[in-house]
Design a protein around this motif. Structure first.
Motif, PDB file in Angstrom:
ATOM      1  N   GLU A  10       1.153  -1.600   0.086  1.00  0.00           N
ATOM      2  CA  GLU A  10      -0.425   0.286   0.359  1.00  0.00           C
ATOM      3  C   GLU A  10       0.742   0.832  -0.016  1.00  0.00           C
ATOM      4  O   GLU A  10       1.675   1.323   1.469  1.00  0.00           O
ATOM      5  CB  GLU A  10      -1.148   0.104   1.413  1.00  0.00           C
ATOM      6  CG  GLU A  10      -1.472   1.210   0.992  1.00  0.00           C
ATOM      7  CD  GLU A  10      -2.384   1.554   2.131  1.00  0.00           C
ATOM      8  OE1 GLU A  10      -2.894   2.156   2.932  1.00  0.00           O
ATOM      9  OE2 GLU A  10      -2.950  -0.030   3.496  1.00  0.00           O
ATOM     10  N   ILE A  11       0.941   1.855  -0.958  1.00  0.00           N
ATOM     11  CA  ILE A  11       1.959   3.130  -1.188  1.00  0.00           C
ATOM     12  C   ILE A  11       0.482   4.883  -0.872  1.00  0.00           C
ATOM     13  O   ILE A  11      -0.550   4.769  -1.183  1.00  0.00           O
ATOM     14  CB  ILE A  11       2.555   3.182  -2.915  1.00  0.00           C
ATOM     15  CG1 ILE A  11       1.708   3.483  -4.269  1.00  0.00           C
ATOM     16  CG2 ILE A  11       3.035   1.818  -2.012  1.00  0.00           C
ATOM     17  CD1 ILE A  11       2.526   2.751  -5.058  1.00  0.00           C
ATOM     18  N   ASP A  12       1.788   5.193  -0.798  1.00  0.00           N
ATOM     19  CA  ASP A  12       1.296   6.784  -0.858  1.00  0.00           C
ATOM     20  C   ASP A  12       0.917   7.557  -1.883  1.00  0.00           C
ATOM     21  O   ASP A  12       1.699   7.437  -3.069  1.00  0.00           O
ATOM     22  CB  ASP A  12       2.026   7.356  -0.125  1.00  0.00           C
ATOM     23  CG  ASP A  12       1.601   9.371   0.166  1.00  0.00           C
ATOM     24  OD1 ASP A  12       0.498   9.713  -0.813  1.00  0.00           O
ATOM     25  OD2 ASP A  12       2.239  10.075   0.732  1.00  0.00           O
ATOM     26  N   PRO A  13      -0.496   7.365  -2.879  1.00  0.00           N
ATOM     27  CA  PRO A  13      -0.772   8.375  -3.688  1.00  0.00           C
ATOM     28  C   PRO A  13       0.437   9.104  -4.074  1.00  0.00           C
ATOM     29  O   PRO A  13       0.231   8.897  -5.692  1.00  0.00           O
ATOM     30  CB  PRO A  13      -1.982   8.300  -3.835  1.00  0.00           C
ATOM     31  CG  PRO A  13      -2.431   8.141  -2.962  1.00  0.00           C
ATOM     32  CD  PRO A  13      -1.657   8.069  -1.366  1.00  0.00           C
ATOM     33  N   LYS A  16       4.283   7.220  -6.362  1.00  0.00           N
ATOM     34  CA  LYS A  16       3.857   6.651  -6.854  1.00  0.00           C
ATOM     35  C   LYS A  16       5.557   6.957  -8.108  1.00  0.00           C
ATOM     36  O   LYS A  16       6.734   5.656  -7.966  1.00  0.00           O
ATOM     37  CB  LYS A  16       2.804   6.334  -7.923  1.00  0.00           C
ATOM     38  CG  LYS A  16       3.215   5.460  -9.347  1.00  0.00           C
ATOM     39  CD  LYS A  16       2.040   6.268  -9.712  1.00  0.00           C
ATOM     40  CE  LYS A  16       2.261   5.159 -11.934  1.00  0.00           C
ATOM     41  NZ  LYS A  16       1.301   5.650 -12.513  1.00  0.00           N
ATOM     42  N   SER A  47      -7.323   1.482  -8.791  1.00  0.00           N
ATOM     43  CA  SER A  47      -6.595   2.023  -7.344  1.00  0.00           C
ATOM     44  C   SER A  47      -4.819   2.819  -7.959  1.00  0.00           C
ATOM     45  O   SER A  47      -4.119   2.069  -8.275  1.00  0.00           O
ATOM     46  CB  SER A  47      -5.795   0.703  -6.373  1.00  0.00           C
ATOM     47  OG  SER A  47      -4.932   0.863  -5.603  1.00  0.00           O
ATOM     48  N   ALA A  48      -4.321   3.569  -7.265  1.00  0.00           N
ATOM     49  CA  ALA A  48      -3.117   4.667  -7.247  1.00  0.00           C
ATOM     50  C   ALA A  48      -2.272   4.709  -5.853  1.00  0.00           C
ATOM     51  O   ALA A  48      -1.198   4.435  -5.692  1.00  0.00           O
ATOM     52  CB  ALA A  48      -3.941   6.160  -6.626  1.00  0.00           C
ATOM     53  N   THR A  49      -2.999   3.433  -5.475  1.00  0.00           N
ATOM     54  CA  THR A  49      -2.047   3.022  -3.725  1.00  0.00           C
ATOM     55  C   THR A  49      -1.975   1.672  -3.801  1.00  0.00           C
ATOM     56  O   THR A  49      -1.717   1.505  -3.003  1.00  0.00           O
ATOM     57  CB  THR A  49      -3.503   3.406  -2.463  1.00  0.00           C
ATOM     58  OG1 THR A  49      -4.225   2.404  -3.223  1.00  0.00           O
ATOM     59  CG2 THR A  49      -3.923   4.603  -2.228  1.00  0.00           C
ATOM     60  N   THR A  50      -2.597   0.976  -4.681  1.00  0.00           N
ATOM     61  CA  THR A  50      -2.266  -0.341  -4.873  1.00  0.00           C
ATOM     62  C   THR A  50      -0.924  -0.826  -5.847  1.00  0.00           C
ATOM     63  O   THR A  50      -0.686  -0.799  -6.644  1.00  0.00           O
ATOM     64  CB  THR A  50      -3.192  -1.261  -5.066  1.00  0.00           C
ATOM     65  OG1 THR A  50      -3.725  -1.457  -3.782  1.00  0.00           O
ATOM     66  CG2 THR A  50      -2.311  -3.141  -5.018  1.00  0.00           C
ATOM     67  N   LEU A  90       3.085   2.377   3.057  1.00  0.00           N
ATOM     68  CA  LEU A  90       2.239   3.180   3.792  1.00  0.00           C
ATOM     69  C   LEU A  90       1.495   1.533   4.545  1.00  0.00           C
ATOM     70  O   LEU A  90       2.206   1.503   5.931  1.00  0.00           O
ATOM     71  CB  LEU A  90       1.193   3.586   3.926  1.00  0.00           C
ATOM     72  CG  LEU A  90       0.816   3.947   3.186  1.00  0.00           C
ATOM     73  CD1 LEU A  90      -0.593   4.669   2.566  1.00  0.00           C
ATOM     74  CD2 LEU A  90       2.047   5.489   3.827  1.00  0.00           C
TER      75      LEU A  90
END
Length: 110
Positions: A10-13, A16, A47-50, A90
Motif C-alpha cells: 500500500e503506497i502513498d498515492p 508513485k 487503484s492509485a495505492t496498490t 504505507l
C-alpha cells in the motif's frame, strides 16, 4: 521446487514516482543477491495505492540467506534507507506460494 514470494504494497498515492525508483533499484540488487525477480508493478489504472512485487526463490531457507545478503548489500542498504526516509510505503504484506498449474502449454497466438 521453487516458491514465489508475492509482496503487496500500500503506497502513498503521491509517492508513485518514489515507488518506481525503489522498484528499479531492487531490479538490480535482488538478482545480484540470489532471487529470481519476476518484477515490481506500480499502479497504472484503478487503484492509485496498490503495488506488487514477485520473485522466485528455492526455499524458505534460501529466502533467509537471500534476505541477509540483501540487507548487507550496499545498494540494498541504500534502498531500504530511501524507503524509510521518503515514507512512500504505507503497508507491506508478504506471502509465499507454490506453482500449482504447471507445466503449462505453449502460448498459441490467434
Amino acid at each position: 521446487m521453487a516458491i514465489t514470494c508475492f509482496i503487496r504494497y500500500e503506497i502513498d498515492p503521491f509517492g508513485k514516482a518514489a515507488f518506481e525508483e525503489y522498484a528499479r533499484n531492487w531490479g538490480q540488487a535482488i538478482p545480484r543477491c540470489g532471487a529470481d525477480l519476476i518484477g515490481y508493478f506500480a499502479p497504472h489504472e484503478g487503484s492509485a495505492t496498490t503495488a506488487y512485487a514477485a520473485y522466485n526463490i528455492e526455499s524458505l531457507a534460501a529466502y533467509e540467506a537471500y534476505r541477509a545478503r540483501l540487507a548487507a548489500d550496499p545498494a540494498g542498504k541504500a534502498n531500504y534507507a530511501f524507503a524509510r526516509r521518503e515514507r512512500f510505503i504505507l503497508k507491506e504484506d508478504r506471502m509465499f506460494l507454490k506453482l500449482a498449474s504447471g507445466p503449462h502449454a505453449k502460448l498459441v497466438l490467434p
